[in-house]
Design an enzyme around this catalytic site. Structure first.
Site, PDB file in Angstrom:
ATOM      1  N   ASP A 187      24.685  -7.547   3.848  1.00  0.00           N
ATOM      2  CA  ASP A 187      24.329  -8.659   2.957  1.00  0.00           C
ATOM      3  C   ASP A 187      24.310  -9.996   3.701  1.00  0.00           C
ATOM      4  OD1 ASP A 187      24.618  -7.719  -0.230  1.00  0.00           O
ATOM      5  OD2 ASP A 187      25.615  -6.447   1.223  1.00  0.00           O
ATOM      6  N   ASP A 200      20.581  -4.971   2.569  1.00  0.00           N
ATOM      7  CA  ASP A 200      20.319  -6.305   2.046  1.00  0.00           C
ATOM      8  C   ASP A 200      20.207  -7.250   3.232  1.00  0.00           C
ATOM      9  OD1 ASP A 200      20.128  -5.499  -0.536  1.00  0.00           O
ATOM     10  OD2 ASP A 200      21.983  -6.406  -1.227  1.00  0.00           O
ATOM     11  N   ASN A 214      18.983  -2.728  -1.808  1.00  0.00           N
ATOM     12  CA  ASN A 214      18.127  -2.903  -2.980  1.00  0.00           C
ATOM     13  C   ASN A 214      17.308  -4.197  -2.908  1.00  0.00           C
ATOM     14  OD1 ASN A 214      21.053  -3.665  -3.478  1.00  0.00           O
ATOM     15  ND2 ASN A 214      20.105  -4.800  -5.147  1.00  0.00           N
ATOM     16  N   HIS A 259      24.024   1.881   1.932  1.00  0.00           N
ATOM     17  CA  HIS A 259      24.134   0.536   1.380  1.00  0.00           C
ATOM     18  C   HIS A 259      25.059   0.475   0.180  1.00  0.00           C
ATOM     19  CE1 HIS A 259      23.153  -3.541   0.301  1.00  0.00           C
ATOM     20  NE2 HIS A 259      22.751  -3.157  -0.903  1.00  0.00           N
ATOM     21  N   HIS A 301      30.119  -4.205  -8.966  1.00  0.00           N
ATOM     22  CA  HIS A 301      29.270  -3.097  -9.385  1.00  0.00           C
ATOM     23  C   HIS A 301      30.044  -1.797  -9.587  1.00  0.00           C
ATOM     24  CE1 HIS A 301      25.837  -5.622  -8.738  1.00  0.00           C
ATOM     25  NE2 HIS A 301      26.162  -5.826  -7.471  1.00  0.00           N
TER      26      HIS A 301
END
Length: 334
Positions: free
Chosen positions: A41, A74, A112, A206, A215
């Site tokens: 990320d 990401d 994603n 990921h 999440h």
């Protein structure tokens, strides 16, 4: 006893191709050891402390003489790359990770957010040929002698990206039909893990399988991928997961998973603090299971020998937040 891990530029050598999993060779050091960094990320053009994290990665990378870097996805916010000529690649990667120690191979998976852009651009051999240290594929294997690393494309597993995309448009080219893609990938991963003779097996994806972050668990991976990881060993199983999707950093979850009426020790490691973090959402679990949690920026280092793995979590200033180690006996041939 079997162990499974779920977390100068070396020329890539493609040695074996299967339907989905290409294999690459990565040489270990002369003494047989291996060291690398894990980040996730991150691609925000230096913002949200990305540049600060990158600087500290360079310092630690030099200290450890790292062999390569792993990105858990990401890679480019907010919606991947627009094409192979998108300036965001240089603005978020080339011009940020400038330390000499980081001019090594980067092995990357898609997240994603990457799927919201031009996926084929990140995967393009044109981009790889132009930037020699960049390698991003959907799923692949790296044989690093003392360890074998299995990179798994986890985004297509998640139902909500298909059923509830909201305002986002995902680039699903190359994975249809979805059920067939996932089924074939699971078979390939299962076979590759079962056939691997590596001292250590490292699985990188990921999305988190188990997590205390925003999440939480990824139910689709719990149902479909976790049983494969559990079945790799009939004895004690140690699993590290290196996932970036939580946008948290520094998470160790120790839990005994019930598999075929036997409890198997599983460890999950999350490294997703390459830039924006500080969500402040923690679903606290049993303290005997959750050993470490930190939702700020940072990265992770991994050092591997035939008998030992050492993992260290660093914050944005390069301070050591947590250390973890495991070892195993060498089996002698008599």
């Amino acid at each position: 006893m079997s162990f499974l891990v779920f977390i100068g530029s070396v020329a890539l050598c493609l040695v074996v191709s299967s339907a989905l999993l290409q294999r690459f060779e990565e040489a270990a050091k002369a003494d047989g050891s291996l060291s690398f960094l894990v980040i996730g990320d991150w691609g925000r053009k230096g913002a949200y402390n990305q540049s600060e994290v990158a600087f500290q990665m360079g310092v630690v990378g030099e200290q450890l003489k790292i062999d390569f870097v792993i990105s858990t996805g990401d890679n480019f916010f907010d919606s991947g790359l627009r094409g192979i000529d998108d300036p965001a690649f240089d603005e978020s990667f080339t011009k940020i990770y400038t330390s000499s120690s980081l001019q090594k191979q980067w092995y990357s998976v898609l997240g994603n957010h990457d799927y919201r852009g031009d996926v084929e651009a990140q995967l393009s051999p044109v981009l790889t040929n132009h930037h020699k240290r960049w390698l991003c594929l959907r799923s692949f294997i790296v044989n690093a002698e003392v360890a074998e690393l299995f990179f798994v494309d986890t985004t297509p597993f998640v139902d909500k990206y298909f059923t509830e995309p909201g305002d986002h448009v995902y680039d699903w080219r190359g994975i249809g039909p979805r059920k067939t893609y996932i089924s074939n990938l699971l078979k390939e991963v299962d076979l590759a893990l079962q056939e691997s003779n590596a001292k250590w097996k490292i699985v990188v994806g990921h999305h988190t399988i188990r997590s205390a972050g925003l999440h939480g668990d990824t139910d689709e991976l719990v149902k479909q991928l976790l049983p494969i990881l559990q079945s790799v060993s009939s004895g004690e199983l140690i699993t590290f997961s290196s996932n970036g999707s939580e946008i948290i950093y520094g998470y160790i979850h120790l839990v005994h998973e019930l598999f075929k009426q036997k409890y198997i020790a599983i460890q999950f490691f999350t490294s997703g603090g390459g830039s924006k973090a500080w969500k402040g959402v923690v679903n606290w679990r049993n303290p005997e299971e959750m050993k470490f949690y930190y939702d700020g920026q940072g990265f992770m280092s991994v050092q591997v020998t035939e008998t030992e793995i050492d993992i260290v979590f660093y914050d944005v200033l390069g301070h050591v937040l947590y250390k973890w180690n495991t070892s195993k006996q060498l089996h002698r041939a008599w």
